[in-house]
Design a protein around this motif. Sequence first.
Motif, short mmCIF file in Angstrom:
data_model
loop_
_atom_site.label_atom_id
_atom_site.label_comp_id
_atom_site.label_asym_id
_atom_site.label_seq_id
_atom_site.Cartn_x
_atom_site.Cartn_y
_atom_site.Cartn_z
N ASP A 108 0.81 -1.23 0.00
CA ASP A 108 0.00 0.00 0.00
C ASP A 108 0.84 1.27 0.00
O ASP A 108 0.42 2.28 -0.55
N ASN A 109 2.02 1.25 0.61
CA ASN A 109 2.80 2.49 0.74
C ASN A 109 4.18 2.42 0.09
O ASN A 109 5.02 3.28 0.35
N SER A 143 5.79 5.47 -1.64
CA SER A 143 6.33 6.59 -0.86
C SER A 143 7.69 6.28 -0.23
O SER A 143 8.26 7.14 0.43
N GLY A 171 -1.63 -0.31 -3.62
CA GLY A 171 -0.60 0.71 -3.67
C GLY A 171 -0.01 0.91 -5.05
O GLY A 171 -0.08 0.05 -5.93
#
Length: 140
Positions: free
Chosen positions: A81-82, A85, A115
């Motif tokens: 999901d991340n 980043s 993500g």
Amino acid sequence: MKKVFISYKHDDDRYVNDVRSIRSNSNHPLSFNDRSLEEAILNEYGDINRRSPADAASLPVQDKIQLLLQDSDKLVVLIGDNTHSSLWVQWEMDTFRKFRGERNILMMRLPYSNGGVPSGYNSHDIRSWSLQYLSDWINT
């Protein structure tokens, strides 16, 4: 023997053992550069260096990871999901691409993840989670 580096955001480390399970097949000629650094890189205060790759203080960490990337034939990026980043995942991908090119990078979406990918990799295919596909890809 092929060497594979696994890049992932540490939030997703529970899936790394699934990837490592490919190695349990005794006919599979590979090894993984899949560990965090064996010894943490400490700053001048004796604390673990948790700086971004853009920070000059992270150069010792980059140097150690770069050696692992140079020694790897393939790069597997676990997309959670991340992941998009993570500055370190981005740096690992960019650094590996300089050595081996994009065709030796596999991005694999983790189960139940929506993500995105790190900047500059939007046109790269993202495969659905499949240990069989991963095993086949490593052998190509």
